[in-house]
Design a protein around this motif. Structure first.
Motif, PDB file in Angstrom:
ATOM      1  N   VAL A 170      45.713  49.188  28.997  1.00  0.00           N
ATOM      2  CA  VAL A 170      45.487  48.571  29.875  1.00  0.00           C
ATOM      3  C   VAL A 170      44.664  48.507  31.207  1.00  0.00           C
ATOM      4  O   VAL A 170      45.609  49.732  31.991  1.00  0.00           O
ATOM      5  N   GLY A 171      43.670  48.341  31.736  1.00  0.00           N
ATOM      6  CA  GLY A 171      42.784  48.534  32.453  1.00  0.00           C
ATOM      7  C   GLY A 171      43.750  47.923  34.006  1.00  0.00           C
ATOM      8  O   GLY A 171      44.765  47.254  33.676  1.00  0.00           O
ATOM      9  N   ASP A 182      47.218  47.467  17.743  1.00  0.00           N
ATOM     10  CA  ASP A 182      47.150  48.618  18.072  1.00  0.00           C
ATOM     11  C   ASP A 182      45.373  48.481  18.392  1.00  0.00           C
ATOM     12  O   ASP A 182      44.738  48.063  18.403  1.00  0.00           O
ATOM     13  N   ASN A 183      45.543  50.043  19.032  1.00  0.00           N
ATOM     14  CA  ASN A 183      43.871  51.077  19.198  1.00  0.00           C
ATOM     15  C   ASN A 183      42.568  49.637  20.262  1.00  0.00           C
ATOM     16  O   ASN A 183      41.854  48.854  19.279  1.00  0.00           O
ATOM     17  N   CYS A 184      43.485  49.030  21.249  1.00  0.00           N
ATOM     18  CA  CYS A 184      42.836  48.124  22.236  1.00  0.00           C
ATOM     19  C   CYS A 184      42.858  48.421  23.099  1.00  0.00           C
ATOM     20  O   CYS A 184      43.663  48.906  23.692  1.00  0.00           O
ATOM     21  N   ILE A 194      39.138  44.312  25.382  1.00  0.00           N
ATOM     22  CA  ILE A 194      37.589  44.270  25.018  1.00  0.00           C
ATOM     23  C   ILE A 194      36.967  45.422  24.413  1.00  0.00           C
ATOM     24  O   ILE A 194      35.865  44.804  24.633  1.00  0.00           O
ATOM     25  N   LYS A 195      37.770  45.963  23.825  1.00  0.00           N
ATOM     26  CA  LYS A 195      37.666  46.921  22.847  1.00  0.00           C
ATOM     27  C   LYS A 195      38.534  46.864  21.338  1.00  0.00           C
ATOM     28  O   LYS A 195      39.552  47.179  21.899  1.00  0.00           O
ATOM     29  N   LYS A 200      33.558  47.507  20.507  1.00  0.00           N
ATOM     30  CA  LYS A 200      33.689  46.198  21.996  1.00  0.00           C
ATOM     31  C   LYS A 200      32.966  44.869  21.702  1.00  0.00           C
ATOM     32  O   LYS A 200      33.029  44.387  20.259  1.00  0.00           O
ATOM     33  N   VAL A 201      34.101  44.049  21.840  1.00  0.00           N
ATOM     34  CA  VAL A 201      35.512  43.146  21.880  1.00  0.00           C
ATOM     35  C   VAL A 201      35.023  41.294  23.032  1.00  0.00           C
ATOM     36  O   VAL A 201      35.391  42.125  24.297  1.00  0.00           O
ATOM     37  N   LYS A 202      35.151  40.626  22.853  1.00  0.00           N
ATOM     38  CA  LYS A 202      35.598  39.723  23.692  1.00  0.00           C
ATOM     39  C   LYS A 202      36.789  38.719  23.598  1.00  0.00           C
ATOM     40  O   LYS A 202      36.211  37.642  22.881  1.00  0.00           O
TER      41      LYS A 202
END
Length: 205
Positions: A170-171, A182-184, A194-195, A200-202
């Motif tokens: 969590v940024g 999971d794994n985000c 964003i990942k 990389k995704v959005k």
């Protein structure tokens, strides 16, 4: 000469906190405590020595760790808890970190800095939490459930009856009020992905 003085000072400081070993010997939570110690030693890059010396070093140097130590003792047997309550009168908790006693926290929790941090949730194994983080209730519906290997960075808010999956980051300053797979990696207000699985995704949560 200076090195010798530092060594003597270190020994005296270790002796000062050594009574905190009493509840450790009495508690049923030794395994969890030593799992925490192992992670803290790894992340703080401390020299690996005897488990008890490492425990005392953390109790001496890492204010946030002392709160986690008391949390573990509270969830152990009565003898360890009584010894803990007595010693807390002398060896105070870090006042700016709140670990709610109703939480369940898996082994290996690491709290970096920990200033103005509130943890009122159920956490899995080997989580990492930074300063000015709030994890807890949004309303009466419930509180977060945090998976394993989750890192919640500075200023983030994780609120409500939601589930954070394993291996999530969590940024900083993100606000999370929905489930995270999971794994985000999630960032933003409200948080979005964003990942995912290293790509990389959005994506909206």
């Amino acid at each position: 000469m200076k090195q010798g003085f530092r060594s003597i000072l270190f020994i005296l400081q270790i002796l000062w906190v050594s009574p905190l070993l009493i509840p450790f010997w009495l508690t049923t939570e030794k395994k969890l405590i030593l799992a925490d110690v192992s992670k803290w030693v790894e992340y703080l890059d401390h020299k690996k020595t005897d488990d008890l010396i490492q425990l005392l070093t953390l109790l001496k140097e890492a204010k946030e760790y002392r709160n986690l130590y008391y949390f573990r003792l509270f969830h152990g047997n009565l003898a360890g808890r009584i010894a803990m309550y007595i010693l807390k009168l002398i060896y105070r908790e870090f006042p700016y970190l709140f670990l709610d006693k109703s939480c369940t926290i898996g082994p290996g929790l690491f709290i970096q800095h920990g200033f103005s941090t509130i943890i009122m949730a159920d956490l899995g194994e080997n989580c990492w939490i930074n300063q000015q983080v709030t994890i807890g209730y949004k309303d009466k519906s419930g509180r977060p459930k945090i998976g394993n290997q989750v890192r919640i960075t500075a200023g983030a808010k994780v609120l409500g009856n939601i589930k954070i999956g394993d291996n999530v980051t969590v940024g900083a300053n993100a606000v999370v009020v929905k489930d995270v797979p999971d794994n985000c990696v999630v960032v933003g207000i409200p948080a979005y992905i964003i990942k995912r699985d290293g790509v990389k995704v959005k994506e909206k949560l």
